[in-house]
Design a protein around this motif. Structure first.
Motif, PDB file in Angstrom:
ATOM      1  N   LYS A 146       0.833  -1.212   0.000  1.00 55.97           N
ATOM      2  CA  LYS A 146       0.000   0.000   0.000  1.00 55.97           C
ATOM      3  C   LYS A 146       0.864   1.256   0.000  1.00 55.97           C
ATOM      4  CE  LYS A 146      -4.083  -1.940   2.333  1.00 55.97           C
ATOM      5  NZ  LYS A 146      -5.072  -1.609   1.267  1.00 55.97           N
ATOM      6  N   ILE A 147       1.866   1.286   0.864  1.00 52.50           N
ATOM      7  CA  ILE A 147       2.716   2.474   0.962  1.00 52.50           C
ATOM      8  C   ILE A 147       3.540   2.671  -0.301  1.00 52.50           C
ATOM      9  CG2 ILE A 147       4.721   3.433   2.176  1.00 52.50           C
ATOM     10  CD1 ILE A 147       3.478   2.457   4.770  1.00 52.50           C
ATOM     11  N   ARG A 148       3.987   1.569  -0.894  1.00 50.55           N
ATOM     12  CA  ARG A 148       4.787   1.681  -2.116  1.00 50.55           C
ATOM     13  C   ARG A 148       3.966   2.206  -3.309  1.00 50.55           C
ATOM     14  NH1 ARG A 148       8.308   2.634   0.193  1.00 50.55           N
ATOM     15  NH2 ARG A 148      10.130   1.424   0.784  1.00 50.55           N
ATOM     16  N   SER A 149       2.662   2.207  -3.203  1.00 49.67           N
ATOM     17  CA  SER A 149       1.829   2.733  -4.288  1.00 49.67           C
ATOM     18  C   SER A 149       1.899   4.258  -4.359  1.00 49.67           C
ATOM     19  CB  SER A 149       0.369   2.282  -4.107  1.00 49.67           C
ATOM     20  OG  SER A 149      -0.221   2.890  -2.973  1.00 49.67           O
ATOM     21  N   TRP A 150       2.390   4.901  -3.271  1.00 48.91           N
ATOM     22  CA  TRP A 150       2.472   6.364  -3.288  1.00 48.91           C
ATOM     23  C   TRP A 150       3.722   6.941  -2.620  1.00 48.91           C
ATOM     24  CZ3 TRP A 150       2.635   8.018   1.753  1.00 48.91           C
ATOM     25  CH2 TRP A 150       2.046   7.189   2.717  1.00 48.91           C
ATOM     26  N   SER A 151       4.563   6.103  -2.032  1.00 51.10           N
ATOM     27  CA  SER A 151       5.732   6.628  -1.326  1.00 51.10           C
ATOM     28  C   SER A 151       6.952   5.724  -1.470  1.00 51.10           C
ATOM     29  CB  SER A 151       5.400   6.787   0.166  1.00 51.10           C
ATOM     30  OG  SER A 151       6.561   7.156   0.904  1.00 51.10           O
ATOM     31  N   ASN A 152       8.136   6.350  -1.547  1.00 50.94           N
ATOM     32  CA  ASN A 152       9.405   5.623  -1.559  1.00 50.94           C
ATOM     33  C   ASN A 152      10.104   5.679  -0.206  1.00 50.94           C
ATOM     34  OD1 ASN A 152       9.410   4.773  -4.297  1.00 50.94           O
ATOM     35  ND2 ASN A 152       9.986   6.841  -4.932  1.00 50.94           N
ATOM     36  N   MET A 153       9.349   6.041   0.843  1.00 48.13           N
ATOM     37  CA  MET A 153       9.917   6.107   2.188  1.00 48.13           C
ATOM     38  C   MET A 153      10.609   4.784   2.549  1.00 48.13           C
ATOM     39  SD  MET A 153       7.797   6.470   5.771  1.00 48.13           S
ATOM     40  CE  MET A 153       6.709   5.135   5.263  1.00 48.13           C
ATOM     41  N   PRO A 154      11.837   4.821   3.033  1.00 46.45           N
ATOM     42  CA  PRO A 154      12.509   3.583   3.444  1.00 46.45           C
ATOM     43  C   PRO A 154      11.720   2.841   4.520  1.00 46.45           C
ATOM     44  CG  PRO A 154      14.082   5.379   3.296  1.00 46.45           C
ATOM     45  CD  PRO A 154      12.719   5.999   3.160  1.00 46.45           C
ATOM     46  N   ILE A 155      11.570   1.538   4.341  1.00 51.00           N
ATOM     47  CA  ILE A 155      10.842   0.692   5.290  1.00 51.00           C
ATOM     48  C   ILE A 155      11.784  -0.394   5.796  1.00 51.00           C
ATOM     49  CG2 ILE A 155       8.911  -0.896   5.626  1.00 51.00           C
ATOM     50  CD1 ILE A 155       7.457   0.573   3.366  1.00 51.00           C
ATOM     51  N   ILE A 156      12.029  -0.405   7.093  1.00 50.68           N
ATOM     52  CA  ILE A 156      12.850  -1.432   7.718  1.00 50.68           C
ATOM     53  C   ILE A 156      11.926  -2.380   8.474  1.00 50.68           C
ATOM     54  CG2 ILE A 156      14.706  -1.915   9.371  1.00 50.68           C
ATOM     55  CD1 ILE A 156      15.758   0.911   8.849  1.00 50.68           C
ATOM     56  N   VAL A 157      11.853  -3.608   8.031  1.00 50.43           N
ATOM     57  CA  VAL A 157      11.006  -4.604   8.674  1.00 50.43           C
ATOM     58  C   VAL A 157      11.698  -5.136   9.927  1.00 50.43           C
ATOM     59  CG1 VAL A 157      10.028  -6.923   8.441  1.00 50.43           C
ATOM     60  CG2 VAL A 157       9.817  -5.284   6.563  1.00 50.43           C
ATOM     61  N   ILE A 158      10.927  -5.230  11.017  1.00 46.63           N
ATOM     62  CA  ILE A 158      11.414  -5.847  12.256  1.00 46.63           C
ATOM     63  C   ILE A 158      10.419  -6.933  12.611  1.00 46.63           C
ATOM     64  CG2 ILE A 158      12.021  -5.472  14.668  1.00 46.63           C
ATOM     65  CD1 ILE A 158      12.515  -2.552  14.025  1.00 46.63           C
ATOM     66  N   SER A 159      10.809  -8.188  12.442  1.00 45.02           N
ATOM     67  CA  SER A 159       9.830  -9.268  12.552  1.00 45.02           C
ATOM     68  C   SER A 159      10.421 -10.532  13.161  1.00 45.02           C
ATOM     69  CB  SER A 159       9.268  -9.593  11.157  1.00 45.02           C
ATOM     70  OG  SER A 159       8.370 -10.675  11.207  1.00 45.02           O
ATOM     71  N   ALA A 160       9.536 -11.331  13.761  1.00 42.66           N
ATOM     72  CA  ALA A 160       9.951 -12.628  14.294  1.00 42.66           C
ATOM     73  C   ALA A 160       9.996 -13.682  13.189  1.00 42.66           C
ATOM     74  CB  ALA A 160       8.984 -13.066  15.394  1.00 42.66           C
ATOM     75  N   ARG A 161       9.474 -13.375  12.013  1.00 42.33           N
ATOM     76  CA  ARG A 161       9.505 -14.312  10.887  1.00 42.33           C
ATOM     77  C   ARG A 161      10.934 -14.360  10.338  1.00 42.33           C
ATOM     78  NH1 ARG A 161       4.210 -11.999   7.578  1.00 42.33           N
ATOM     79  NH2 ARG A 161       2.761 -11.997   9.352  1.00 42.33           N
ATOM     80  N   SER A 162      11.572 -15.497  10.507  1.00 41.01           N
ATOM     81  CA  SER A 162      12.995 -15.596  10.168  1.00 41.01           C
ATOM     82  C   SER A 162      13.281 -16.410   8.915  1.00 41.01           C
ATOM     83  CB  SER A 162      13.764 -16.213  11.347  1.00 41.01           C
ATOM     84  OG  SER A 162      13.248 -17.492  11.659  1.00 41.01           O
ATOM     85  N   ASP A 163      12.249 -17.024   8.310  1.00 41.43           N
ATOM     86  CA  ASP A 163      12.477 -17.816   7.104  1.00 41.43           C
ATOM     87  C   ASP A 163      12.859 -16.912   5.941  1.00 41.43           C
ATOM     88  OD1 ASP A 163      11.837 -20.090   8.464  1.00 41.43           O
ATOM     89  OD2 ASP A 163       9.794 -20.261   7.681  1.00 41.43           O
ATOM     90  N   ASP A 164      13.729 -17.406   5.076  1.00 44.19           N
ATOM     91  CA  ASP A 164      14.143 -16.629   3.917  1.00 44.19           C
ATOM     92  C   ASP A 164      12.958 -16.250   3.038  1.00 44.19           C
ATOM     93  OD1 ASP A 164      16.705 -16.772   4.790  1.00 44.19           O
ATOM     94  OD2 ASP A 164      17.444 -18.087   3.198  1.00 44.19           O
ATOM     95  N   ASP A 165      11.955 -17.148   2.925  1.00 42.59           N
ATOM     96  CA  ASP A 165      10.789 -16.855   2.095  1.00 42.59           C
ATOM     97  C   ASP A 165      10.032 -15.643   2.618  1.00 42.59           C
ATOM     98  OD1 ASP A 165      11.354 -18.941   0.417  1.00 42.59           O
ATOM     99  OD2 ASP A 165       9.879 -20.319   1.282  1.00 42.59           O
ATOM    100  N   ASP A 166       9.929 -15.503   3.942  1.00 45.45           N
ATOM    101  CA  ASP A 166       9.260 -14.343   4.530  1.00 45.45           C
ATOM    102  C   ASP A 166      10.044 -13.070   4.252  1.00 45.45           C
ATOM    103  OD1 ASP A 166       7.043 -15.690   5.737  1.00 45.45           O
ATOM    104  OD2 ASP A 166       8.379 -16.423   7.302  1.00 45.45           O
ATOM    105  N   LYS A 167      11.368 -13.174   4.362  1.00 45.14           N
ATOM    106  CA  LYS A 167      12.206 -12.008   4.087  1.00 45.14           C
ATOM    107  C   LYS A 167      12.096 -11.596   2.626  1.00 45.14           C
ATOM    108  CE  LYS A 167      15.594 -13.184   7.671  1.00 45.14           C
ATOM    109  NZ  LYS A 167      17.009 -13.508   7.958  1.00 45.14           N
ATOM    110  N   LEU A 168      12.142 -12.571   1.742  1.00 48.06           N
ATOM    111  CA  LEU A 168      12.040 -12.282   0.313  1.00 48.06           C
ATOM    112  C   LEU A 168      10.693 -11.654  -0.032  1.00 48.06           C
ATOM    113  CD1 LEU A 168      13.751 -15.468  -1.147  1.00 48.06           C
ATOM    114  CD2 LEU A 168      14.569 -13.122  -1.391  1.00 48.06           C
ATOM    115  N   ALA A 169       9.624 -12.137   0.598  1.00 51.87           N
ATOM    116  CA  ALA A 169       8.289 -11.590   0.340  1.00 51.87           C
ATOM    117  C   ALA A 169       8.227 -10.116   0.722  1.00 51.87           C
ATOM    118  CB  ALA A 169       7.238 -12.379   1.117  1.00 51.87           C
ATOM    119  N   ALA A 170       8.809  -9.783   1.876  1.00 52.52           N
ATOM    120  CA  ALA A 170       8.811  -8.387   2.330  1.00 52.52           C
ATOM    121  C   ALA A 170       9.688  -7.521   1.423  1.00 52.52           C
ATOM    122  CB  ALA A 170       9.296  -8.307   3.772  1.00 52.52           C
TER     123      ALA A 170
END
Length: 232
Positions: free
Chosen positions: A68-92
């Motif tokens: 949603k945010i990428r549809s109107w903004s290039n603000m840097p987004i740093i994800v902080i999550s307990a999801r540690s699988d590479d697939d979750d990281k790649l999805a984000a």
């Protein structure tokens, strides 16, 4: 007080307060919210410089918020999550996140990630310099402008991806160890950093080699590190 304003989106009170206290003690301005709906509202209303985003929010999944945010903004987004699988990281990251920090994290790691984004934001405002251009086959990296092109078509790189590309290109032909790279990129050498490096290197490689006929630019040395190959 620093001019960088950080939006913290985290539903865990203890983690949210820890991040807020850390930002305050280092003189950052910040906003905090605990759900996705308000995160989008705060981002659109206050236009913060950076967002710290948890993926597991009670109302909207974090990946959807990134879209949603990428549809109107290039603000840097740093994800902080307990999801540690590479697939979750790649999805984000594929959705448009700029960096990914896995819980539990250290304050040193958190601030290192923020400094990387700040340096990228600062570099975007610097004037270009014709002497700061690297060319390797169809790849062109303009260090001063903060952009990279394949066959004169610009690549959409995150700050971390561009910094990795810069580091590799300035050491073309040389094998860089995992520890050397993570120290240069994030200023730390944790297991989380090495895991993140593997993911970011995969996304960078995917973008570099996405065009038909693109050569292999990055060589993996298993258990050691990575090297940029010289392309004729």
């Amino acid at each position: 007080m620093k001019t960088t304003t950080v939006l913290v989106v985290e539903d865990d009170n203890s983690i949210r307060n820890l991040i807020g206290t850390t930002l305050k003690s280092h003189d950052y301005q910040y906003l905090m919210t605990s759900d996705g709906k308000n995160a989008i509202l705060e981002a659109s209303t206050h236009n913060p410089d950076v967002m710290f985003l948890d993926l597991g929010l009670p109302d909207i999944d974090g990946v959807q918020i990134i879209h949603k945010i990428r549809s109107w903004s290039n603000m840097p987004i740093i994800v902080i999550s307990a999801r540690s699988d590479d697939d979750d990281k790649l999805a984000a990251l594929d959705a448009g996140a700029d960096d990914y920090l896995t819980k539990p994290f250290s304050i040193v790691e958190l601030l290192a990630r923020l400094r990387v984004v700040e340096r990228h934001l600062s570099n975007q405002s610097l004037p270009t310099n014709n002497n700061s251009i690297f060319i390797n086959g169809p790849l062109k990296v303009d260090y001063a402008a903060g952009c990279a092109l394949i066959n004169n078509e610009e690549l959409h790189l995150t700050p971390i991806e561009f910094k990795l590309l810069t580091l590799l290109s300035k050491n073309v032909g040389r094998v860089l160890t995992h520890n050397y790279i993570t120290q240069k990129i994030w200023g730390t050498n944790s297991d989380n950093d090495i895991a993140s490096l593997r993911v970011f290197m995969a996304t960078l490689r995917k973008k570099l080699e996405s065009k038909k006929g693109s050569p292999q630019f990055i060589q993996t040395h298993i258990g050691v590190g990575y090297r940029m190959l010289k392309v004729d």
